[in-house]
Design a protein around this motif. Structure first.
Motif, PDB file in Angstrom:
ATOM      1  N   ARG A  36      60.650 122.646  28.941  1.00 12.47           N
ATOM      2  CA  ARG A  36      61.800 123.554  29.100  1.00 12.47           C
ATOM      3  C   ARG A  36      62.111 123.779  30.579  1.00 12.47           C
ATOM      4  O   ARG A  36      63.265 123.882  30.979  1.00 12.47           O
ATOM      5  CB  ARG A  36      61.556 124.876  28.361  1.00 12.47           C
ATOM      6  CG  ARG A  36      61.892 124.798  26.867  1.00 12.47           C
ATOM      7  CD  ARG A  36      61.755 126.122  26.150  1.00 12.47           C
ATOM      8  NE  ARG A  36      60.365 126.518  25.992  1.00 12.47           N
ATOM      9  CZ  ARG A  36      59.558 126.046  25.021  1.00 12.47           C
ATOM     10  NH1 ARG A  36      60.016 125.188  24.137  1.00 12.47           N
ATOM     11  NH2 ARG A  36      58.302 126.445  24.952  1.00 12.47           N
ATOM     12  N   TYR A  52      64.954 114.665  22.477  1.00 11.18           N
ATOM     13  CA  TYR A  52      63.991 114.811  21.381  1.00 11.18           C
ATOM     14  C   TYR A  52      63.870 116.273  20.965  1.00 11.18           C
ATOM     15  O   TYR A  52      63.824 116.591  19.775  1.00 11.18           O
ATOM     16  CB  TYR A  52      62.627 114.276  21.808  1.00 11.18           C
ATOM     17  CG  TYR A  52      62.663 112.807  22.167  1.00 11.18           C
ATOM     18  CD1 TYR A  52      62.596 111.835  21.167  1.00 11.18           C
ATOM     19  CD2 TYR A  52      62.804 112.395  23.482  1.00 11.18           C
ATOM     20  CE1 TYR A  52      62.653 110.487  21.477  1.00 11.18           C
ATOM     21  CE2 TYR A  52      62.859 111.045  23.818  1.00 11.18           C
ATOM     22  CZ  TYR A  52      62.780 110.098  22.813  1.00 11.18           C
ATOM     23  OH  TYR A  52      62.841 108.763  23.128  1.00 11.18           O
ATOM     24  N   MET A  53      63.805 117.157  21.945  1.00  9.93           N
ATOM     25  CA  MET A  53      63.622 118.584  21.646  1.00  9.93           C
ATOM     26  C   MET A  53      64.770 119.109  20.787  1.00  9.93           C
ATOM     27  O   MET A  53      64.554 119.864  19.846  1.00  9.93           O
ATOM     28  CB  MET A  53      63.530 119.380  22.949  1.00  9.93           C
ATOM     29  CG  MET A  53      62.327 119.001  23.780  1.00  9.93           C
ATOM     30  SD  MET A  53      62.388 119.650  25.447  1.00  9.93           S
ATOM     31  CE  MET A  53      61.870 121.339  25.167  1.00  9.93           C
ATOM     32  N   VAL A  59      58.549 114.341  21.775  1.00 11.71           N
ATOM     33  CA  VAL A  59      58.777 113.499  22.941  1.00 11.71           C
ATOM     34  C   VAL A  59      57.717 112.392  22.877  1.00 11.71           C
ATOM     35  O   VAL A  59      56.567 112.664  22.495  1.00 11.71           O
ATOM     36  CB  VAL A  59      58.628 114.347  24.233  1.00 11.71           C
ATOM     37  CG1 VAL A  59      58.798 113.489  25.473  1.00 11.71           C
ATOM     38  CG2 VAL A  59      59.622 115.508  24.224  1.00 11.71           C
ATOM     39  N   VAL A  64      54.637 112.434  27.516  1.00 13.55           N
ATOM     40  CA  VAL A  64      53.874 113.686  27.472  1.00 13.55           C
ATOM     41  C   VAL A  64      52.567 113.539  28.250  1.00 13.55           C
ATOM     42  O   VAL A  64      52.205 114.407  29.063  1.00 13.55           O
ATOM     43  CB  VAL A  64      53.542 114.078  26.009  1.00 13.55           C
ATOM     44  CG1 VAL A  64      52.848 115.416  25.962  1.00 13.55           C
ATOM     45  CG2 VAL A  64      54.796 114.109  25.160  1.00 13.55           C
ATOM     46  N   PHE A  83      49.928 121.047  22.927  1.00 13.28           N
ATOM     47  CA  PHE A  83      49.393 119.740  23.310  1.00 13.28           C
ATOM     48  C   PHE A  83      47.891 119.761  23.060  1.00 13.28           C
ATOM     49  O   PHE A  83      47.249 120.756  23.407  1.00 13.28           O
ATOM     50  CB  PHE A  83      49.661 119.463  24.794  1.00 13.28           C
ATOM     51  CG  PHE A  83      49.023 118.170  25.273  1.00 13.28           C
ATOM     52  CD1 PHE A  83      49.704 116.980  25.165  1.00 13.28           C
ATOM     53  CD2 PHE A  83      47.734 118.168  25.811  1.00 13.28           C
ATOM     54  CE1 PHE A  83      49.126 115.798  25.582  1.00 13.28           C
ATOM     55  CE2 PHE A  83      47.147 116.986  26.231  1.00 13.28           C
ATOM     56  CZ  PHE A  83      47.840 115.802  26.120  1.00 13.28           C
ATOM     57  N   ARG A  85      49.570 116.915  20.321  1.00  8.73           N
ATOM     58  CA  ARG A  85      50.339 117.049  19.079  1.00  8.73           C
ATOM     59  C   ARG A  85      50.235 115.794  18.225  1.00  8.73           C
ATOM     60  O   ARG A  85      50.806 115.768  17.127  1.00  8.73           O
ATOM     61  CB  ARG A  85      51.799 117.280  19.424  1.00  8.73           C
ATOM     62  CG  ARG A  85      52.295 118.702  19.114  1.00  8.73           C
ATOM     63  CD  ARG A  85      53.701 118.736  19.608  1.00  8.73           C
ATOM     64  NE  ARG A  85      54.550 119.769  19.137  1.00  8.73           N
ATOM     65  CZ  ARG A  85      54.816 120.886  19.824  1.00  8.73           C
ATOM     66  NH1 ARG A  85      54.206 121.154  20.932  1.00  8.73           N
ATOM     67  NH2 ARG A  85      55.713 121.727  19.355  1.00  8.73           N
ATOM     68  N   GLN A  89      47.792 111.406  21.597  1.00 11.77           N
ATOM     69  CA  GLN A  89      47.693 112.359  22.715  1.00 11.77           C
ATOM     70  C   GLN A  89      46.274 112.909  22.835  1.00 11.77           C
ATOM     71  O   GLN A  89      45.742 113.080  23.935  1.00 11.77           O
ATOM     72  CB  GLN A  89      48.677 113.513  22.534  1.00 11.77           C
ATOM     73  CG  GLN A  89      50.135 113.112  22.668  1.00 11.77           C
ATOM     74  CD  GLN A  89      51.091 114.273  22.470  1.00 11.77           C
ATOM     75  OE1 GLN A  89      50.707 115.445  22.541  1.00 11.77           O
ATOM     76  NE2 GLN A  89      52.347 113.960  22.209  1.00 11.77           N
ATOM     77  N   ASP A 128      66.315 125.566  19.995  1.00 13.34           N
ATOM     78  CA  ASP A 128      65.921 124.587  18.966  1.00 13.34           C
ATOM     79  C   ASP A 128      65.404 125.271  17.701  1.00 13.34           C
ATOM     80  O   ASP A 128      64.754 124.670  16.874  1.00 13.34           O
ATOM     81  CB  ASP A 128      64.878 123.594  19.517  1.00 13.34           C
ATOM     82  CG  ASP A 128      63.625 124.272  20.065  1.00 13.34           C
ATOM     83  OD1 ASP A 128      63.656 125.506  20.260  1.00 13.34           O
ATOM     84  OD2 ASP A 128      62.633 123.569  20.306  1.00 13.34           O
TER      85      ASP A 128
HETATM   86  P1  AMP Z   1      57.040 123.944  21.706  1.00 11.07           P
HETATM   87  O1  AMP Z   1      57.483 124.912  22.743  1.00 11.07           O
HETATM   88  O2  AMP Z   1      55.580 123.641  21.801  1.00 11.07           O
HETATM   89  O3  AMP Z   1      57.466 124.325  20.311  1.00 11.07           O
HETATM   90  O4  AMP Z   1      57.777 122.554  22.033  1.00 11.07           O
HETATM   91  C1  AMP Z   1      59.194 122.431  21.972  1.00 11.07           C
HETATM   92  C2  AMP Z   1      59.582 120.960  21.866  1.00 11.07           C
HETATM   93  O5  AMP Z   1      59.094 120.243  23.028  1.00 11.07           O
HETATM   94  C3  AMP Z   1      58.962 120.214  20.686  1.00 11.07           C
HETATM   95  O6  AMP Z   1      59.730 120.365  19.503  1.00 11.07           O
HETATM   96  C4  AMP Z   1      58.961 118.776  21.197  1.00 11.07           C
HETATM   97  O7  AMP Z   1      60.258 118.200  21.137  1.00 11.07           O
HETATM   98  C5  AMP Z   1      58.616 118.963  22.667  1.00 11.07           C
HETATM   99  N1  AMP Z   1      57.144 118.927  22.880  1.00 11.07           N
HETATM  100  C6  AMP Z   1      56.357 119.946  23.348  1.00 11.07           C
HETATM  101  N2  AMP Z   1      55.085 119.574  23.430  1.00 11.07           N
HETATM  102  C7  AMP Z   1      55.017 118.294  22.987  1.00 11.07           C
HETATM  103  C8  AMP Z   1      53.979 117.337  22.804  1.00 11.07           C
HETATM  104  N3  AMP Z   1      52.699 117.647  23.098  1.00 11.07           N
HETATM  105  N4  AMP Z   1      54.305 116.122  22.326  1.00 11.07           N
HETATM  106  C9  AMP Z   1      55.573 115.777  22.043  1.00 11.07           C
HETATM  107  N5  AMP Z   1      56.599 116.623  22.169  1.00 11.07           N
HETATM  108  C10 AMP Z   1      56.349 117.879  22.648  1.00 11.07           C
END
Ligand code: AMP
Length: 182
Positions: A36, A52-53, A59, A64, A83, A85, A89, A128
């Motif tokens: 973000r 992707y988000m 992603v 990542v 992470f 996920r 990874q 999102d």
């Molecule tokens: P979060 O704040 O953890 O819900 O992440 C928001 C969005 O960021 C997710 O829906 C993914 O698109 C991306 N994202 C965050 N962390 C990861 C990760 N470890 N692997 C892949 N995409 C990620």
């Protein structure tokens, strides 16, 4: 001490992470927050990730893993959430830590049923957090992230906590697990 908070979107990982860093000397890292930030700065990485988000997709692993490498602290313990996920990874993380003679000490799985997750995410109001994207993120969690529970169970580092309790009670449960090792 290196700790992972595992859980579906909306399980309360971010909330719990903020409470934990007050009591434990840990640096906390959220890949979602890092992405973000990149989006807000309109960097190339941010633009890549945003596609992707916005869809609720993950992603790609390589992006990542490349990003997280620069953020893992050398000295302090780390609290990771969002992470790893995917199994890929998790394996990449293990490699990086092993090279630094470190390891994952605890994985806390914060468990919340799907109906409650949807309710929480809809009330959060992040960009999102619309119904369509939420459904996709929960499916992605189910298919790609949940296998990590078994992965870490086999390593003997996993503990599950009931994420439906009051915030303070969830935090107490987590601290009881981590505190026992201090
Ligand atoms: P979060 O704040 O953890 O819900 O992440 C928001 C969005 O960021 C997710 O829906 C993914 O698109 C991306 N994202 C965050 N962390 C990861 C990760 N470890 N692997 C892949 N995409 C990620």
């Amino acid at each position: 001490m290196n700790v992972i908070l595992l859980g579906a979107p909306g399980a309360g990982k971010g909330t719990q992470a903020q409470l934990l860093v007050k009591d434990f000397h840990l640096q906390h890292i959220s890949t979602g927050d890092l992405f973000r930030f990149e989006v807000s700065q309109e960097t190339e990485l941010g633009q890549q990730a945003k596609r992707y988000m916005d869809q609720g997709e993950l992603v790609p692993d390589q992006i990542v893993v490349d990003m997280i490498q620069g953020h893992l602290p050398e000295e302090r313990g780390t609290l990771l959430y969002g992470f790893p996920r995917t199994i890929e990874q998790a394996k990449a993380l293990q490699k990086v830590l092993t090279a630094k003679h470190k390891q994952i000490d605890f994985v806390l799985s914060v468990d919340v049923p799907k109906e409650e997750l949807v309710k929480r995410l809809l009330s959060r109001g992040r960009s999102d957090d619309n119904l369509e994207t939420i459904e996709n993120r929960l499916d992605v969690y189910q298919n790609q992230t949940k296998p990590l529970i078994e992965f870490y169970q086999e390593q003997g580092v996993l503990t599950s906590v009931d994420g439906c309790q009051e915030i303070a009670a969830v935090s107490e449960d987590i601290k009881a697990v981590l505190g026992a090792s201090l």
